[in-house]
Motif scaffolding. Structure first.
Motif, short mmCIF file in Angstrom:
data_model
loop_
_atom_site.label_atom_id
_atom_site.label_comp_id
_atom_site.label_asym_id
_atom_site.label_seq_id
_atom_site.Cartn_x
_atom_site.Cartn_y
_atom_site.Cartn_z
N ASP A 56 0.89 -0.95 -0.15
CA ASP A 56 -0.08 0.65 -0.05
C ASP A 56 0.82 0.85 0.02
OD1 ASP A 56 -2.26 -1.56 0.07
OD2 ASP A 56 -2.84 -1.33 1.83
N ALA A 57 1.72 1.28 0.82
CA ALA A 57 2.54 2.69 0.58
C ALA A 57 3.73 2.73 -0.25
CB ALA A 57 3.53 2.41 1.56
N SER A 58 4.44 2.03 -1.44
CA SER A 58 4.23 1.69 -2.61
C SER A 58 3.13 2.69 -3.96
CB SER A 58 5.33 -0.04 -3.46
OG SER A 58 5.80 -0.44 -2.90
N ALA A 59 1.54 2.11 -3.52
CA ALA A 59 1.10 1.72 -4.26
C ALA A 59 0.73 3.66 -3.94
CB ALA A 59 0.30 1.35 -4.49
N ARG A 60 0.77 4.31 -2.80
CA ARG A 60 0.73 5.40 -2.55
C ARG A 60 1.67 6.34 -2.95
NH1 ARG A 60 1.25 4.94 2.90
NH2 ARG A 60 -0.74 3.55 3.30
N VAL A 61 3.34 5.83 -3.02
CA VAL A 61 4.18 6.77 -3.61
C VAL A 61 3.73 7.33 -5.11
CG1 VAL A 61 6.59 6.97 -4.07
CG2 VAL A 61 6.04 6.09 -2.14
N ARG A 62 3.74 5.87 -5.50
CA ARG A 62 3.56 6.17 -7.18
C ARG A 62 2.17 7.34 -7.73
NH1 ARG A 62 6.39 2.05 -10.09
NH2 ARG A 62 7.01 0.47 -8.74
N ARG A 63 0.97 6.86 -7.15
CA ARG A 63 -0.07 7.79 -7.06
C ARG A 63 0.33 9.27 -7.21
NH1 ARG A 63 -4.00 9.63 -4.09
NH2 ARG A 63 -3.54 8.32 -1.85
N LEU A 64 0.69 9.79 -6.05
CA LEU A 64 0.72 10.90 -5.31
C LEU A 64 1.90 11.62 -6.23
CD1 LEU A 64 1.14 10.53 -2.13
CD2 LEU A 64 -1.53 11.83 -3.57
N ALA A 65 3.21 11.10 -6.68
CA ALA A 65 4.38 11.47 -7.72
C ALA A 65 3.17 12.11 -8.94
CB ALA A 65 4.90 10.22 -8.12
N GLY A 66 2.65 10.97 -9.18
CA GLY A 66 1.90 11.04 -10.63
C GLY A 66 0.85 12.55 -10.56
N GLN A 67 0.52 12.40 -9.37
CA GLN A 67 -0.32 13.79 -9.05
C GLN A 67 0.40 15.06 -9.32
OE1 GLN A 67 -3.55 12.87 -6.07
NE2 GLN A 67 -3.12 15.19 -5.54
#
Length: 271
Positions: A56-67
């Motif tokens: 979940d932490a890795s997914a959060r990083v990818r999502r926010l970096a894209g955002q």
């Protein structure tokens, strides 16, 4: 609330800023603040994929970096190839962070003619704990903007709120999954995948609460934040333990599993 002046100055100074982001409140708030101060240019996020990092932490990083439209470097720091890390001594974090910062430093080759500065989300509250990873940070010249700005965990959460990161501000503290393994027990990738699955199953039922699945010499123990633990009905306790046993069986594990109130650092044995 804007970015505090002391933090603004600390973030503005480096020529090229590379931030180690784990996916927790501190590093993600630092990344958001850097984006506010510096824009998208000359800010890079660096995230280490590892069995010790919750999915979940890795997914959060990818999502926010894209955002946020920030450059993201996803790396394998290589700590799981290091026998010193895997034997899980009291200073395990030193070996982990040494690999992380050494790998991050190699990004300098991507920034030709630009000086790279590595940063972490360490805050002033962290300085009072035993954190051998800070020794590795010092050896690699990593700087800590929140420390320079005199910001503790509460101030970081307040900043996250002011930047519109309500969900991030509410994240419970979540150290790496290797911290669940009792000191001296070998760190194994499959064990950490099992731990992550058990903790996720608890959060799916109870919400985004403090939860730790401790790996001990003869048992597993699910620790819950005091309020969550005290409010559990007997039926819910049975459901949580039953689900944990199913996940353990999926990973070929069979051992007693218990429920207890959360104790910070209970897997860390000073020896």
């Amino acid at each position: 609330m804007c970015v505090p002046a002391a933090l603004h100055d600390a973030l503005q100074t480096p020529e090229m800023l590379v931030i180690a982001v784990s996916g927790g409140v501190d590093s993600l708030t630092l990344a958001a603040a850097a984006r506010r101060v510096r824009g998208r240019e000359n800010v890079t996020l660096c995230h280490a994929l590892s069995p010790a990092v919750p999915g979940d932490a890795s997914a959060r990083v990818r999502r926010l970096a894209g955002q946020w439209q920030l450059q993201l470097e996803v790396i394998d720091a290589g700590e799981f190839d290091d026998p010193d890390y895997l034997r899980n001594p009291v200073n395990r974090c030193y070996y982990c962070k040494t690999h992380l910062y050494h790998t991050m430093s190699r990004l300098q080759a991507h920034f030709q003619g630009t000086s790279l500065t590595m940063a972490s989300g360490t805050n002033t509250d962290d300085l009072g704990d035993y954190r051998p990873g800070l020794i590795a940070a010092s050896e690699h010249g990593v700087f800590h903007p929140f420390v320079d700005a005199g910001m503790d965990k509460a101030a970081v959460r307040a900043l996250a709120h002011s930047l519109g990161l309500t969900d991030i501000a509410r994240l419970p503290a979540a150290p790496c999954l290797s911290s669940r393994v009792e000191t001296g027990l070998a760190v194994e990738a499959d064990t950490l995948l099992m731990v992550d699955a058990i903790e996720k199953s608890v959060r799916d039922r109870l919400g985004n609460i403090t939860v730790r699945c401790r790996v001990r010499h003869s048992e597993y123990c699910i620790e819950l934040g005091d309020a969550s633990f005290e409010s559990l009905s007997p039926a819910m306790q049975r459901q949580l333990l039953s689900q944990a046993r199913r996940i353990m069986a999926d990973h070929g594990r069979e051992a007693p599993v218990t429920l207890e109130a959360y104790q910070q650092g209970s897997a860390f044995l000073h020896g």
